[in-house]
Design a protein around this motif. Structure first.
Motif, PDB file in Angstrom:
ATOM      1  N   LEU A 280       0.826  -1.212   0.000  1.00 56.02           N
ATOM      2  CA  LEU A 280       0.000   0.000   0.000  1.00 56.02           C
ATOM      3  C   LEU A 280       0.858   1.259   0.000  1.00 56.02           C
ATOM      4  O   LEU A 280       0.347   2.364  -0.144  1.00 56.02           O
ATOM      5  CB  LEU A 280      -0.919  -0.022   1.237  1.00 56.02           C
ATOM      6  N   GLY A 281       2.168   1.088   0.169  1.00 54.76           N
ATOM      7  CA  GLY A 281       3.075   2.231   0.203  1.00 54.76           C
ATOM      8  C   GLY A 281       3.322   2.765   1.596  1.00 54.76           C
ATOM      9  O   GLY A 281       3.853   3.875   1.749  1.00 54.76           O
ATOM     10  N   CYS A 282       2.948   2.015   2.601  1.00 58.25           N
ATOM     11  CA  CYS A 282       3.126   2.460   3.988  1.00 58.25           C
ATOM     12  C   CYS A 282       4.556   2.211   4.456  1.00 58.25           C
ATOM     13  O   CYS A 282       5.253   1.328   3.975  1.00 58.25           O
ATOM     14  CB  CYS A 282       2.182   1.704   4.918  1.00 58.25           C
ATOM     15  N   SER A 283       4.945   2.998   5.459  1.00 54.81           N
ATOM     16  CA  SER A 283       6.144   2.690   6.227  1.00 54.81           C
ATOM     17  C   SER A 283       5.742   1.693   7.299  1.00 54.81           C
ATOM     18  O   SER A 283       4.851   1.980   8.111  1.00 54.81           O
ATOM     19  CB  SER A 283       6.701   3.963   6.871  1.00 54.81           C
ATOM     20  N   VAL A 284       6.328   0.514   7.303  1.00 58.19           N
ATOM     21  CA  VAL A 284       5.922  -0.549   8.218  1.00 58.19           C
ATOM     22  C   VAL A 284       7.104  -0.947   9.097  1.00 58.19           C
ATOM     23  O   VAL A 284       8.145  -1.374   8.598  1.00 58.19           O
ATOM     24  CB  VAL A 284       5.410  -1.784   7.452  1.00 58.19           C
ATOM     25  N   GLN A 285       6.935  -0.810  10.412  1.00 56.08           N
ATOM     26  CA  GLN A 285       7.928  -1.270  11.378  1.00 56.08           C
ATOM     27  C   GLN A 285       7.381  -2.481  12.108  1.00 56.08           C
ATOM     28  O   GLN A 285       6.190  -2.562  12.421  1.00 56.08           O
ATOM     29  CB  GLN A 285       8.251  -0.157  12.377  1.00 56.08           C
ATOM     30  N   VAL A 286       8.270  -3.424  12.406  1.00 53.52           N
ATOM     31  CA  VAL A 286       7.868  -4.715  12.975  1.00 53.52           C
ATOM     32  C   VAL A 286       8.312  -4.817  14.424  1.00 53.52           C
ATOM     33  O   VAL A 286       9.439  -4.449  14.771  1.00 53.52           O
ATOM     34  CB  VAL A 286       8.490  -5.870  12.156  1.00 53.52           C
ATOM     35  N   GLN A 287       7.405  -5.303  15.282  1.00 57.30           N
ATOM     36  CA  GLN A 287       7.712  -5.552  16.688  1.00 57.30           C
ATOM     37  C   GLN A 287       8.380  -4.333  17.335  1.00 57.30           C
ATOM     38  O   GLN A 287       9.519  -4.371  17.800  1.00 57.30           O
ATOM     39  CB  GLN A 287       8.593  -6.796  16.823  1.00 57.30           C
ATOM     40  N   VAL A 288       7.626  -3.253  17.379  1.00 57.23           N
ATOM     41  CA  VAL A 288       8.129  -1.974  17.890  1.00 57.23           C
ATOM     42  C   VAL A 288       7.837  -1.856  19.385  1.00 57.23           C
ATOM     43  O   VAL A 288       6.718  -2.131  19.833  1.00 57.23           O
ATOM     44  CB  VAL A 288       7.488  -0.797  17.130  1.00 57.23           C
ATOM     45  N   GLN A 289       8.830  -1.444  20.152  1.00 57.58           N
ATOM     46  CA  GLN A 289       8.669  -1.235  21.587  1.00 57.58           C
ATOM     47  C   GLN A 289       8.189   0.186  21.839  1.00 57.58           C
ATOM     48  O   GLN A 289       8.823   1.156  21.408  1.00 57.58           O
ATOM     49  CB  GLN A 289      10.004  -1.460  22.308  1.00 57.58           C
ATOM     50  N   ILE A 290       7.048   0.324  22.536  1.00 57.03           N
ATOM     51  CA  ILE A 290       6.494   1.639  22.857  1.00 57.03           C
ATOM     52  C   ILE A 290       6.506   1.811  24.366  1.00 57.03           C
ATOM     53  O   ILE A 290       5.953   0.981  25.107  1.00 57.03           O
ATOM     54  CB  ILE A 290       5.068   1.788  22.292  1.00 57.03           C
ATOM     55  N   ASP A 291       7.149   2.861  24.830  1.00 55.30           N
ATOM     56  CA  ASP A 291       7.298   3.105  26.265  1.00 55.30           C
ATOM     57  C   ASP A 291       5.946   3.110  26.970  1.00 55.30           C
ATOM     58  O   ASP A 291       4.991   3.747  26.516  1.00 55.30           O
ATOM     59  CB  ASP A 291       7.997   4.445  26.509  1.00 55.30           C
ATOM     60  N   GLY A 292       5.877   2.390  28.075  1.00 48.22           N
ATOM     61  CA  GLY A 292       4.661   2.361  28.879  1.00 48.22           C
ATOM     62  C   GLY A 292       3.606   1.402  28.377  1.00 48.22           C
ATOM     63  O   GLY A 292       2.569   1.227  29.018  1.00 48.22           O
ATOM     64  N   VAL A 293       3.850   0.778  27.244  1.00 44.61           N
ATOM     65  CA  VAL A 293       2.862  -0.136  26.661  1.00 44.61           C
ATOM     66  C   VAL A 293       3.471  -1.519  26.418  1.00 44.61           C
ATOM     67  O   VAL A 293       2.929  -2.545  26.803  1.00 44.61           O
ATOM     68  CB  VAL A 293       2.293   0.424  25.331  1.00 44.61           C
ATOM     69  N   GLY A 294       4.622  -1.529  25.761  1.00 37.75           N
ATOM     70  CA  GLY A 294       5.263  -2.784  25.374  1.00 37.75           C
ATOM     71  C   GLY A 294       5.383  -2.880  23.875  1.00 37.75           C
ATOM     72  O   GLY A 294       5.266  -1.890  23.162  1.00 37.75           O
ATOM     73  N   ARG A 295       5.603  -4.084  23.379  1.00 42.79           N
ATOM     74  CA  ARG A 295       5.792  -4.276  21.945  1.00 42.79           C
ATOM     75  C   ARG A 295       4.448  -4.364  21.229  1.00 42.79           C
ATOM     76  O   ARG A 295       3.490  -4.941  21.745  1.00 42.79           O
ATOM     77  CB  ARG A 295       6.593  -5.550  21.673  1.00 42.79           C
ATOM     78  N   VAL A 296       4.418  -3.793  20.036  1.00 41.10           N
ATOM     79  CA  VAL A 296       3.250  -3.925  19.174  1.00 41.10           C
ATOM     80  C   VAL A 296       3.679  -4.658  17.907  1.00 41.10           C
ATOM     81  O   VAL A 296       4.848  -4.606  17.511  1.00 41.10           O
ATOM     82  CB  VAL A 296       2.633  -2.558  18.831  1.00 41.10           C
ATOM     83  N   ASP A 297       2.730  -5.330  17.277  1.00 36.32           N
ATOM     84  CA  ASP A 297       3.062  -6.153  16.113  1.00 36.32           C
ATOM     85  C   ASP A 297       3.600  -5.311  14.963  1.00 36.32           C
ATOM     86  O   ASP A 297       4.691  -5.557  14.458  1.00 36.32           O
ATOM     87  CB  ASP A 297       1.834  -6.941  15.650  1.00 36.32           C
ATOM     88  N   LEU A 298       2.820  -4.334  14.538  1.00 36.53           N
ATOM     89  CA  LEU A 298       3.201  -3.493  13.406  1.00 36.53           C
ATOM     90  C   LEU A 298       2.900  -2.032  13.716  1.00 36.53           C
ATOM     91  O   LEU A 298       1.849  -1.717  14.299  1.00 36.53           O
ATOM     92  CB  LEU A 298       2.426  -3.894  12.141  1.00 36.53           C
ATOM     93  N   LEU A 299       3.810  -1.162  13.325  1.00 42.72           N
ATOM     94  CA  LEU A 299       3.581   0.284  13.457  1.00 42.72           C
ATOM     95  C   LEU A 299       3.627   0.879  12.054  1.00 42.72           C
ATOM     96  O   LEU A 299       4.645   0.799  11.362  1.00 42.72           O
ATOM     97  CB  LEU A 299       4.632   0.921  14.353  1.00 42.72           C
ATOM     98  N   ILE A 300       2.517   1.477  11.642  1.00 41.56           N
ATOM     99  CA  ILE A 300       2.351   1.976  10.282  1.00 41.56           C
ATOM    100  C   ILE A 300       2.490   3.499  10.272  1.00 41.56           C
ATOM    101  O   ILE A 300       1.765   4.194  10.998  1.00 41.56           O
ATOM    102  CB  ILE A 300       0.971   1.579   9.710  1.00 41.56           C
ATOM    103  N   ASP A 301       3.412   3.989   9.470  1.00 36.82           N
ATOM    104  CA  ASP A 301       3.627   5.437   9.313  1.00 36.82           C
ATOM    105  C   ASP A 301       3.870   6.146  10.646  1.00 36.82           C
ATOM    106  O   ASP A 301       3.622   7.340  10.783  1.00 36.82           O
ATOM    107  CB  ASP A 301       2.438   6.088   8.596  1.00 36.82           C
ATOM    108  N   GLY A 302       4.308   5.390  11.650  1.00 29.44           N
ATOM    109  CA  GLY A 302       4.650   5.992  12.937  1.00 29.44           C
ATOM    110  C   GLY A 302       3.484   6.264  13.854  1.00 29.44           C
ATOM    111  O   GLY A 302       3.693   6.702  14.992  1.00 29.44           O
ATOM    112  N   TRP A 303       2.228   5.967  13.421  1.00 26.86           N
ATOM    113  CA  TRP A 303       1.095   6.299  14.303  1.00 26.86           C
ATOM    114  C   TRP A 303      -0.070   5.312  14.277  1.00 26.86           C
ATOM    115  O   TRP A 303      -0.920   5.330  15.168  1.00 26.86           O
ATOM    116  CB  TRP A 303       0.560   7.701  13.986  1.00 26.86           C
ATOM    117  N   ILE A 304      -0.135   4.414  13.322  1.00 24.91           N
ATOM    118  CA  ILE A 304      -1.191   3.397  13.294  1.00 24.91           C
ATOM    119  C   ILE A 304      -0.597   2.075  13.791  1.00 24.91           C
ATOM    120  O   ILE A 304       0.367   1.562  13.228  1.00 24.91           O
ATOM    121  CB  ILE A 304      -1.753   3.199  11.876  1.00 24.91           C
ATOM    122  N   VAL A 305      -1.168   1.561  14.846  1.00 20.03           N
ATOM    123  CA  VAL A 305      -0.730   0.279  15.400  1.00 20.03           C
ATOM    124  C   VAL A 305      -1.665  -0.812  14.890  1.00 20.03           C
ATOM    125  O   VAL A 305      -2.889  -0.706  15.009  1.00 20.03           O
ATOM    126  CB  VAL A 305      -0.745   0.302  16.942  1.00 20.03           C
TER     127      VAL A 305
END
Length: 287
Positions: free
Chosen positions: A200-225
């Protein structure tokens, strides 16, 4: 007097009656093992250990070894479609039987895919995982192959050297898959979601650690989990409460969370793409 207790039956090979006897099993011991399920007769004079995967028995009943996607699945690696049984059969073999009954011949309606090729595996009842992975890449789509290889990497069942050997044995057109692999994906649904959203042309990050929450599966464009939920890890009210707490903590930090189930990703992949496209379009309008 004959020993009534046969030796432990190997789980990685097939044996004939004569081989069982030569290994020390008595006639009474073999009968007992068959009665208790410690030993199984797949077809005439073909025996396997009772603890083998059911598809191993089915493949032996057909007249060959467990192969390709079926061998990969039996090894515990993710595969997208398990509807067919894949069997490697020696080119010189004949009289293939039904996977459900050694008394019936194999028919086209049996959902069996036969790979006629020679194997050096001797008495082994299944093709080795690395060989099975290479064959499976040829028998399924691009996304399914990448998700399969991702999962094998994640479970440390193969390494980079194995991948090198695997792709070296495949036609050159498959080389384009290797840069797309990511062994950090914890599930096949994550791999497929990642590929869909990258297309789709997104920036996709895998298994991202977010402070106070933990790891998320995918982070899209820096703001969609995107959290790829499966029944195994998200069933029950306690698990749902944990998920909802995470969603609130992520929202507090400015993230939008969507939770497609693995089934949704597999059965209607375009739905996830439309959802993320809608969020991105809405964000662009409100900037």
């Amino acid at each position: 007097m004959e020993n009534q207790h046969p030796p432990a039956f190997p789980l990685d090979t097939v044996m004939s009656y004569a081989e069982l006897r030569a290994a020390g099993a008595t006639r009474a011991g073999i009968r007992e093992a068959l009665a208790t399920g410690a030993l199984r007769r797949a077809r005439r004079d073909v025996y396997v250990g009772g603890g083998v995967h059911e598809t191993v028995v089915a493949a032996q009943r057909v007249g060959g070894r467990l192969d390709c996607i079926s061998a990969v699945a039996a090894a515990g690696v993710f595969v997208l479609d398990r509807s067919s049984l894949y069997v490697q059969v020696e080119p010189t073999h004949s009289r293939l039987r039904s996977p459900t009954s050694r008394r019936r011949s194999l028919t086209a309606a049996s959902d069996v895919v036969v790979h006629w090729r020679h194997s050096e595996r001797g008495a082994a009842h299944s093709i080795p995982l690395t060989e099975a992975l290479a064959v499976a890449v040829r028998c399924q789509g691009r996304r399914a192959s990448i998700a399969m290889l991702d999962n094998a990497l994640y479970q440390c069942l193969i390494d980079e050297a194995d991948l090198g050997d695997l792709f070296a044995g495949l036609p050159s057109k498959y080389a384009a898959l290797r840069p797309l692999l990511d062994g950090r994906a914890e599930a096949g649904s994550e791999s497929i979601a990642r590929l869909l959203l990258k297309n789709l042309g997104c920036s996709v990050q895998v298994q991202v650690q977010i402070d106070g929450v933990g790891r998320v599966d995918l982070l899209i464009d820096g703001w969609i989990v995107v959290e790829c939920d499966s029944r195994a890890h998200h069933a029950g009210w306690e698990a749902q409460e944990r998920d909802r707490l995470r969603d609130l903590l992520l929202a507090e930090r400015g993230y939008v969370v969507i939770r497609p189930t693995a089934s949704m990703i597999f059965s209607d992949p375009k739905l996830l793409r439309r959802a993320v496209h809608g969020l991105r379009s809405s964000a662009a309008v409100h900037r």
